[in-house]
Scaffold this active site. Sequence first.
Site, PDB file in Angstrom:
ATOM      1  N   HIS A   1       1.085   2.437   2.038  1.00 46.32           N
ATOM      2  CA  HIS A   1       0.431   3.461   1.216  1.00 46.32           C
ATOM      3  C   HIS A   1       0.043   2.876  -0.145  1.00 46.32           C
ATOM      4  O   HIS A   1      -1.076   3.077  -0.621  1.00 46.32           O
ATOM      5  CB  HIS A   1       1.389   4.644   1.050  1.00 46.32           C
ATOM      6  CG  HIS A   1       0.934   5.703   0.102  1.00 46.32           C
ATOM      7  ND1 HIS A   1       0.339   6.865   0.520  1.00 46.32           N
ATOM      8  CD2 HIS A   1       0.959   5.767  -1.246  1.00 46.32           C
ATOM      9  CE1 HIS A   1       0.027   7.596  -0.526  1.00 46.32           C
ATOM     10  NE2 HIS A   1       0.403   6.963  -1.621  1.00 46.32           N
ATOM     11  N   GLU A   2       0.940   2.127  -0.739  1.00 42.57           N
ATOM     12  CA  GLU A   2       0.659   1.544  -2.056  1.00 42.57           C
ATOM     13  C   GLU A   2      -0.448   0.495  -1.962  1.00 42.57           C
ATOM     14  O   GLU A   2      -1.312   0.408  -2.828  1.00 42.57           O
ATOM     15  CB  GLU A   2       1.923   0.920  -2.652  1.00 42.57           C
ATOM     16  CG  GLU A   2       3.034   1.911  -2.938  1.00 42.57           C
ATOM     17  CD  GLU A   2       2.574   3.098  -3.754  1.00 42.57           C
ATOM     18  OE1 GLU A   2       1.625   2.958  -4.557  1.00 42.57           O
ATOM     19  OE2 GLU A   2       3.122   4.189  -3.569  1.00 42.57           O
TER      20      GLU A   2
ATOM     21  N   GLU B   1      -4.584  10.570  -2.574  1.00 39.91           N
ATOM     22  CA  GLU B   1      -3.288  10.496  -1.894  1.00 39.91           C
ATOM     23  C   GLU B   1      -3.473  10.685  -0.384  1.00 39.91           C
ATOM     24  O   GLU B   1      -2.885   9.954   0.408  1.00 39.91           O
ATOM     25  CB  GLU B   1      -2.336  11.562  -2.436  1.00 39.91           C
ATOM     26  CG  GLU B   1      -1.855  11.312  -3.858  1.00 39.91           C
ATOM     27  CD  GLU B   1      -1.127   9.985  -4.006  1.00 39.91           C
ATOM     28  OE1 GLU B   1      -0.387   9.602  -3.083  1.00 39.91           O
ATOM     29  OE2 GLU B   1      -1.323   9.327  -5.026  1.00 39.91           O
TER      30      GLU B   1
ATOM     31  N   HIS C   1      -3.750   2.046  -1.926  1.00 39.74           N
ATOM     32  CA  HIS C   1      -4.220   2.366  -3.282  1.00 39.74           C
ATOM     33  C   HIS C   1      -4.883   1.145  -3.921  1.00 39.74           C
ATOM     34  O   HIS C   1      -5.892   1.269  -4.601  1.00 39.74           O
ATOM     35  CB  HIS C   1      -3.052   2.805  -4.168  1.00 39.74           C
ATOM     36  CG  HIS C   1      -2.714   4.258  -4.029  1.00 39.74           C
ATOM     37  ND1 HIS C   1      -3.665   5.241  -4.023  1.00 39.74           N
ATOM     38  CD2 HIS C   1      -1.524   4.889  -3.929  1.00 39.74           C
ATOM     39  CE1 HIS C   1      -3.070   6.418  -3.900  1.00 39.74           C
ATOM     40  NE2 HIS C   1      -1.772   6.232  -3.826  1.00 39.74           N
TER      41      HIS C   1
END
Lengths: 189, 468
Positions: B166-167, B251, B170
């Site tokens: 997930h990071e 997100e 980003h």
Amino acid sequence: MSETTIITLIPAIVMGLILIYVAGVYNSLVVLKNRVKNAWSQIDVQLKRRYDLIPNLVETVKGYAAHEAATLEKVIKARQQAINVNADNVKSRALAENALSGTLKSLFAVAENYPDLKANQNFLQLQEELTSTENRLSYARQFYNDSVLEYNNKKEQFPVNMFAAVFNFENRSFFEVAEEEKAAPKVSF
Amino acid sequence: MWHQIEENKRKSGILIFTMLFVLLILGACLGVAFSCYTNPPSANSFAALSQEEIVTLELAILQGLFYSAIVWLFLLVITFVDGKRAILALNHAKKIPKGANKILENVVAEMSLAAGLPTPPEIYIIDCLMPNAFATGMNPKHSAIAVTTGLLTTLDRDELQAVVAHEIAHIVNRDTTYMLFAGIMLGTIVLVSDCIVRSFCGKSRNSRSNGGAFKGGGAAVLIMFVVLIFAMIIAPLAARLLYFSLSKKREYLADACAVQYTRYPESLATALAKISGSVYVFRDADKITSAMFIVHPLDTEIIYKNRYSLFGDLFSTHPPTEKRIEILKTMTRADFDAYNEAFKKTSGRRRTILTKEELYGTKHLEIKKPNQEKQSKVDGSLVAGTVALATVGTLADVKAKEAQEQQKQELVERKREALDTVWKANNYIFKKCTCGTKLKFPQEYKGQEISCPHCNALIKVENDETVG
């Protein structure tokens, strides 16, 4: 502005727009192609990492499980074969690498029977490294296949396919794994 | 995905200039306020201002504009050169040395490959019990991921992998670039307007006794009033709204990307559940940087329930975690389309969350379960251990108990590992005693020997000892 200048200008503008469009298509194809190339080199890095780790692993296992010579021999042979395969032929490369993965799996399965070996710090470290390498390999392969798909899709769509043929953009093949992996330790020497 | 990158780049550009605009107005306000304070106009209305007073006011505005432009340039330079370090330092993150936490490093390397990131991000650790993580960096080549010790303790390898994915999403989507700019610019605007409000309040209190800012006529009061209102309410509010309104969708998108990298939505769902269900709070989290975390650090379930309000949704930077989990759990495949379908199904709306442009180049990706072998191996050993106890009735009980015991053991092991990583990040030296105790002491330790707290043996201190 007279009528004649307008009449001559229109085709010029149309030609200009087409040129801009073609340049855009060409550039996006180049970007995708380079991504595929880059993804392939990432796979290569991980494969090299694996080749380098295997001799150490074999040495360590030898010390504890000398009479598993057949399994060890298979691993060494599969490694040698993978190294010798033509680097540019994706299909045969995938086959050889999958065979190597299979022999490694059977080696770790054999190691389960030797408690001393399993407790060896060196062996544990190598096992962790190799497991991670296998993981990295599968993720690098995943990214490579995704990139190839995107590239091939773009290339085959109309009207891009016309320019792709003119500029010599070739289809890339996937680093297939599914079928071969199921029948992994099918190495015959 | 490429669409998102372009959009984030464009938005970063717009943001930089919007912030310049807001800062310029703030600067002008500050100039006027300062001039009114040192040299209050005596007139009672704008029309009655003398030529001279108008010139001084104009000069003050120009000065304010000039200084705020300088501040803006300064901020820009800071963001480009040192923004990442500033954000990491604000959250007390420490860089971990190579080899300090093998699993974390491997997971980051694996996910970088899955995302096609050219170089894996640097890894930082935050000594905090709340499980959480964030990413930052100007561009993918110079990025960093920070995780808390709580994250390392509570999550297993697959869940950790999902959070890292997930990071990294980003970073790949350039959300980090945008957030870095937004964070630093917003922080400054809030700071400057805070300064204005504070100085005003201080001065108006003085004015009662010796006549300060409000000594002059009505025009001065009016000017000051407008400036105050702007500084107090509008500037920070505008900045905040701008910042917050943009981070909810990213997100969702990062979740979708993470699933695409790991091909396993379940692990992200359980990770999110564990994080938001945590009883710990990250108190040190900076208010402005908190929007960067995977789950809002000040917004866990417990707090959320106590503090729910009408405006909560408008100002929150993250979509409700339960919703994110629900979407992930209803996914039937691992691609963007599946995420969209799941979003539609769970929210009961026609609208999808990811647009056509973002869906470009995706296809049907199957879910694959990682580490199945490991799972079966654990089950196998459990069965072998319990066969000796033969009685069928208690077999399940014993099995459950043993599984529990093993889980507990694993938790302790992970906690130890996580804390060791913090020690290593702080450059502590590790030394093993013959009794098995691991001694940790700072590099600055001057003594020649150290005694083991368990067996009292004296251990020689050598500074060239390798960390491990």
